[in-house]
Design a protein around this motif. Sequence first.
Motif, mmCIF file in Angstrom:
data_model
loop_
_atom_site.group_PDB
_atom_site.id
_atom_site.type_symbol
_atom_site.label_atom_id
_atom_site.label_comp_id
_atom_site.label_asym_id
_atom_site.label_seq_id
_atom_site.Cartn_x
_atom_site.Cartn_y
_atom_site.Cartn_z
ATOM 1 N N PHE A 1 0.851 -1.173 0.000
ATOM 2 C CA PHE A 1 0.000 0.000 0.000
ATOM 3 C C PHE A 1 0.900 1.240 0.000
ATOM 4 O O PHE A 1 2.107 1.150 0.202
ATOM 5 C CB PHE A 1 -0.907 -0.021 1.239
ATOM 6 C CG PHE A 1 -1.909 1.086 1.297
ATOM 7 C CD1 PHE A 1 -2.974 1.125 0.411
ATOM 8 C CD2 PHE A 1 -1.794 2.094 2.237
ATOM 9 C CE1 PHE A 1 -3.905 2.151 0.459
ATOM 10 C CE2 PHE A 1 -2.718 3.116 2.307
ATOM 11 C CZ PHE A 1 -3.775 3.155 1.418
ATOM 12 N N ASP A 2 0.324 2.394 -0.242
ATOM 13 C CA ASP A 2 1.022 3.671 -0.311
ATOM 14 C C ASP A 2 2.234 3.734 0.638
ATOM 15 O O ASP A 2 2.071 3.689 1.861
ATOM 16 C CB ASP A 2 0.040 4.785 0.035
ATOM 17 C CG ASP A 2 0.710 6.137 0.146
ATOM 18 O OD1 ASP A 2 1.553 6.457 -0.709
ATOM 19 O OD2 ASP A 2 0.400 6.864 1.104
ATOM 20 N N PRO A 3 3.463 3.810 0.089
ATOM 21 C CA PRO A 3 4.661 3.727 0.930
ATOM 22 C C PRO A 3 4.797 4.875 1.922
ATOM 23 O O PRO A 3 5.370 4.676 3.002
ATOM 24 C CB PRO A 3 5.815 3.707 -0.074
ATOM 25 C CG PRO A 3 5.242 4.219 -1.348
ATOM 26 C CD PRO A 3 3.804 3.857 -1.343
ATOM 27 N N CYS B 1 9.184 1.762 4.149
ATOM 28 C CA CYS B 1 9.223 1.033 2.885
ATOM 29 C C CYS B 1 9.290 2.035 1.747
ATOM 30 O O CYS B 1 8.978 3.217 1.911
ATOM 31 C CB CYS B 1 8.044 0.091 2.742
ATOM 32 S SG CYS B 1 6.429 0.877 2.808
ATOM 33 N N ILE B 2 9.705 1.557 0.597
ATOM 34 C CA ILE B 2 9.817 2.413 -0.580
ATOM 35 C C ILE B 2 9.259 1.678 -1.788
ATOM 36 O O ILE B 2 9.140 0.447 -1.795
ATOM 37 C CB ILE B 2 11.278 2.843 -0.856
ATOM 38 C CG1 ILE B 2 12.159 1.621 -1.144
ATOM 39 C CG2 ILE B 2 11.830 3.670 0.285
ATOM 40 C CD1 ILE B 2 13.564 1.991 -1.590
ATOM 41 N N TRP C 1 -1.541 -5.471 4.167
ATOM 42 C CA TRP C 1 -1.209 -4.194 3.524
ATOM 43 C C TRP C 1 -0.117 -4.315 2.461
ATOM 44 O O TRP C 1 -0.084 -3.523 1.513
ATOM 45 C CB TRP C 1 -0.763 -3.183 4.593
ATOM 46 C CG TRP C 1 0.602 -3.510 5.158
ATOM 47 C CD1 TRP C 1 0.885 -4.402 6.164
ATOM 48 C CD2 TRP C 1 1.850 -2.980 4.735
ATOM 49 N NE1 TRP C 1 2.227 -4.463 6.394
ATOM 50 C CE2 TRP C 1 2.860 -3.598 5.531
ATOM 51 C CE3 TRP C 1 2.232 -2.052 3.767
ATOM 52 C CZ2 TRP C 1 4.212 -3.311 5.384
ATOM 53 C CZ3 TRP C 1 3.592 -1.767 3.619
ATOM 54 C CH2 TRP C 1 4.557 -2.389 4.422
ATOM 55 N N ASP C 2 0.783 -5.289 2.601
ATOM 56 C CA ASP C 2 1.891 -5.417 1.646
ATOM 57 C C ASP C 2 1.594 -6.423 0.537
ATOM 58 O O ASP C 2 2.503 -6.833 -0.191
ATOM 59 C CB ASP C 2 3.192 -5.779 2.362
ATOM 60 C CG ASP C 2 3.095 -7.034 3.211
ATOM 61 O OD1 ASP C 2 1.988 -7.372 3.674
ATOM 62 O OD2 ASP C 2 4.134 -7.691 3.427
ATOM 63 N N HIS C 3 0.321 -6.777 0.394
ATOM 64 C CA HIS C 3 -0.112 -7.676 -0.687
ATOM 65 C C HIS C 3 -1.287 -7.105 -1.470
ATOM 66 O O HIS C 3 -1.540 -7.538 -2.592
ATOM 67 C CB HIS C 3 -0.496 -9.050 -0.116
ATOM 68 C CG HIS C 3 0.652 -9.766 0.507
ATOM 69 N ND1 HIS C 3 1.333 -10.784 -0.126
ATOM 70 C CD2 HIS C 3 1.270 -9.590 1.703
ATOM 71 C CE1 HIS C 3 2.311 -11.209 0.665
ATOM 72 N NE2 HIS C 3 2.295 -10.492 1.773
ATOM 73 N N GLN D 1 -5.365 -2.456 8.131
ATOM 74 C CA GLN D 1 -5.867 -1.092 8.299
ATOM 75 C C GLN D 1 -6.179 -0.424 6.960
ATOM 76 O O GLN D 1 -7.163 0.285 6.819
ATOM 77 C CB GLN D 1 -4.842 -0.270 9.085
ATOM 78 C CG GLN D 1 -5.357 1.038 9.626
ATOM 79 C CD GLN D 1 -4.345 1.720 10.528
ATOM 80 O OE1 GLN D 1 -3.343 1.131 10.913
ATOM 81 N NE2 GLN D 1 -4.594 2.978 10.853
ATOM 82 N N SER D 2 -5.326 -0.653 5.974
ATOM 83 C CA SER D 2 -5.534 -0.034 4.661
ATOM 84 C C SER D 2 -6.366 -0.896 3.716
ATOM 85 O O SER D 2 -6.882 -0.399 2.702
ATOM 86 C CB SER D 2 -4.176 0.246 4.001
ATOM 87 O OG SER D 2 -3.467 -0.978 3.778
#
Length: 262
Positions: free
Chosen positions: A56-58, A68-69, A101-103, A138-139
């Motif tokens: 999700f939005d870094p 994260c980037i 969130w990271d998937h 959360q996102s």
Amino acid sequence: MIESYKATVLRMGLLKDVDYSQIVYLKDMGKKIDFPVWAVLLQGNGKRILVDMGIFDPDWASKNILKCIREEIDHPAKALKMADNLNSEDIDYVIFTHLHWDHIGDDLKPFKNAKFVVQDQEWRYMFAPVSYQKWAYQSSLGVCLDRGLDFFQWCFVTGWSDFLPGIKLIPTPGHTPGSQTVLVKTEEGALAIAGDAMNMIDNLYLDLPSGITTNGEDYLRSMALIREYADCAIGAHDLALEPFQNTSFPIVKPSLSNGAPQ
């Protein structure tokens, strides 16, 4: 005869300065590494499929979760174009291993012609996760329930599924209750796209889960399933992979450990 699929690894973000022991439980505690976030493009049998969507939005994630980037090649549109000159509209299915969130990525609307595939249990869990995993979803609610999406693009599966010729969806809980592994027929044999059912091949070899689990016993049983059915595997944060790699994926082998950190 079912044709094999071509699998191409796409990087969709970098997690910065993550403790190795968060990826492989209790191993190399204090060792900080930048971990990639992998998605996989599958092409074959007349279909184009994307497994997972990356971070999700870094900026939001760096403020609320961890640093994260997202570099130029990590944007979904750019990654697809570089992989095989594809556009988001060319994708038939986006399969999610789970909805952290990271998937989940940050915008599904460009995938206008895709079905979004997830285990029903994971979808329901997103709304009421265990308290210590709320941060990871959360996102996700905003992305999944975006009013700009057609809700009927979502496709919910329950348990084991012969999803398409040459593709099976296998429940692999432990990291989350509704996690699934995508088992794909390739020229190198059965490829398991495992999400965080194994963050990297070290989890499988050492029989150690991720540092983030809802059920450790389920996690170990899920890794045993991957060993049973897969010849090679892609974990969501594996250091052994490179962007746009499409061959020579990590080989599945028997566990090399009794589960003790090495």
